[in-house]
Design a protein around this motif. Structure first.
Motif, PDB file in Angstrom:
ATOM      1  N   ASP A  59       0.837  -1.202   0.000  1.00  0.00           N
ATOM      2  CA  ASP A  59       0.000   0.000   0.000  1.00  0.00           C
ATOM      3  C   ASP A  59       0.871   1.251   0.000  1.00  0.00           C
ATOM      4  O   ASP A  59       0.596   2.224  -0.714  1.00  0.00           O
ATOM      5  CB  ASP A  59      -0.915   0.012   1.228  1.00  0.00           C
ATOM      6  N   ALA A  60       1.930   1.246   0.805  1.00  0.00           N
ATOM      7  CA  ALA A  60       2.830   2.401   0.864  1.00  0.00           C
ATOM      8  C   ALA A  60       3.515   2.636  -0.474  1.00  0.00           C
ATOM      9  O   ALA A  60       3.724   3.782  -0.900  1.00  0.00           O
ATOM     10  CB  ALA A  60       3.874   2.190   1.959  1.00  0.00           C
ATOM     11  N   LEU A  61       3.867   1.548  -1.154  1.00  0.00           N
ATOM     12  CA  LEU A  61       4.504   1.672  -2.467  1.00  0.00           C
ATOM     13  C   LEU A  61       3.545   2.269  -3.478  1.00  0.00           C
ATOM     14  O   LEU A  61       3.893   3.213  -4.211  1.00  0.00           O
ATOM     15  CB  LEU A  61       4.980   0.288  -2.928  1.00  0.00           C
ATOM     16  N   LEU A  62       2.328   1.756  -3.518  1.00  0.00           N
ATOM     17  CA  LEU A  62       1.345   2.249  -4.493  1.00  0.00           C
ATOM     18  C   LEU A  62       0.899   3.671  -4.174  1.00  0.00           C
ATOM     19  O   LEU A  62       0.510   4.423  -5.086  1.00  0.00           O
ATOM     20  CB  LEU A  62       0.144   1.305  -4.538  1.00  0.00           C
ATOM     21  N   ASP A  63       0.947   4.056  -2.898  1.00  0.00           N
ATOM     22  CA  ASP A  63       0.579   5.420  -2.498  1.00  0.00           C
ATOM     23  C   ASP A  63       1.727   6.408  -2.665  1.00  0.00           C
ATOM     24  O   ASP A  63       1.604   7.578  -2.288  1.00  0.00           O
ATOM     25  CB  ASP A  63       0.124   5.436  -1.032  1.00  0.00           C
ATOM     26  N   ASP A  64       2.875   5.938  -3.202  1.00  0.00           N
ATOM     27  CA  ASP A  64       4.050   6.775  -3.434  1.00  0.00           C
ATOM     28  C   ASP A  64       4.638   7.331  -2.138  1.00  0.00           C
ATOM     29  O   ASP A  64       5.245   8.397  -2.121  1.00  0.00           O
ATOM     30  CB  ASP A  64       3.720   7.929  -4.393  1.00  0.00           C
ATOM     31  N   ARG A  65       4.494   6.577  -1.061  1.00  0.00           N
ATOM     32  CA  ARG A  65       5.158   6.942   0.190  1.00  0.00           C
ATOM     33  C   ARG A  65       6.569   6.387   0.239  1.00  0.00           C
ATOM     34  O   ARG A  65       7.404   6.851   1.020  1.00  0.00           O
ATOM     35  CB  ARG A  65       4.345   6.452   1.390  1.00  0.00           C
TER      36      ARG A  65
END
Length: 307
Positions: A59-65
């Motif tokens: 999720d963090a990867l897809l949210d560009d975090r």
């Protein structure tokens, strides 16, 4: 550009991620992410082991975090995730399991009725198969917490079984009283391998992590995980798979257990390699895994009580 590298915040996850990230190109920043598996103390069987250590990272990867995420590859679901690409599989550590017992005991030296802790349904099934007299205790927690259950001042177990790779990465080989052989204790698919994921199409991140990709480790881990996928099983299922490349061949052995250890089925296959290109290694992984799955299914693997 600083590469933001996402990882779980456990001591083991941080140690292995920092060691791997040191080999990425350019500057890196480590970003700690809490996953469900870090906060839910239920057994893996109860909380559904597939994805509990990986979903929050993705999720963090897809949210560009973050730009990159690092996993223990054995925790990864086998199905591809939309928008995410597997960019690298690092050179694999020794994949075997390790016994960490009180008083320096080896496995066969454990007294009758000894209490042995593990959070893995596969390890539990193997322990019950090899030593039905043992009392297998379900445990969770970080490496030091689990080691203390057998070797700490307030120990309540005779031994715990952990992955040798994790102990090595933490510098805790001193806790190992026996490295368990693959003959009796074949390991989880992709155990000892680290997976590096990036957003699909992020060529800059892919180039940055490329130095850590090891083709043979990737092929072996892929072959093992294809067995899981073919048997429609998750990463916490009582299934073992061990692949290696040796003497110009890719070898794979896969074993499916009943949860209580009363039954097991094994299949072994090999593929002769002409070289070690990514394409040929990939073809070899698919071939041996496909043959192993068909043989196991024909032998009744889907009928074993794996729950």
């Amino acid at each position: 550009m600083t590469l933001r590298v996402g990882t779980r915040g456990s001591a083991l996850a941080l140690a292995q991620t920092k060691a791997l990230a040191a080999r990425f190109s350019g500057e890196v920043e480590i970003v700690e992410i809490t996953t469900r598996g870090d906060v839910d103390r239920g057994s893996l069987a109860e909380i559904g082991g597939t994805g509990v250590f990986t979903s929050a990272l993705r999720d963090a990867l897809l949210d560009d975090r973050v730009d990159v995420i690092v996993h223990s590859m054995k925790d990864l679901p086998t199905a591809p995730h939309p928008g995410i690409a597997l960019a690298a599989v690092a050179r694999r550590e020794d994949a075997r399991d390790a016994l960490c017992a009180r008083d320096g005991l080896g496995f066969d030296d454990l007294p009758e009725g000894a209490k042995v802790g593990t959070g893995s349904p596969r390890r539990a099934a193997q322990l019950r198969r090899v030593r039905p007299d043992l009392e297998v205790v379900d445990i969770r927690g970080n490496v030091e917490t689990r080691l203390a259950r057998a070797q700490g001042p307030d120990a309540d177990l005779d031994a715990v079984v952990l992955a040798l790779a994790g102990l090595t990465r933490l510098g805790r080989q001193d806790a190992v009283t026996e490295v368990l052989g693959l003959g009796r204790f074949p390991t989880a698919p992709a155990q000892g391998a680290l997976a590096v994921e990036v957003r699909d199409g992020d060529d800059a991140a892919r180039r940055a992590v490329a130095p850590t990709d090891h083709l043979v480790s990737r092929a072996c881990a892929d072959a093992e995980r294809l067995v899981l996928a073919g048997l429609e099983a998750g990463c916490s299922a009582p299934i073992a798979a061990s692949a290696q490349v040796d003497d110009g061949m890719l070898f794979l052995t896969a074993t499916v257990y009943a949860a209580d250890g009363s039954q097991h089925l094994t299949s072994s296959h090999a593929y002769t390699l002409d070289g070690q290109s990514a394409r040929e290694l990939g073809d070899a992984a698919m071939d041996v895994a496909g043959r192993a799955v068909r043989e196991l299914v024909d032998a009744g693997a889907m009928d074993l009580d794996r729950a």
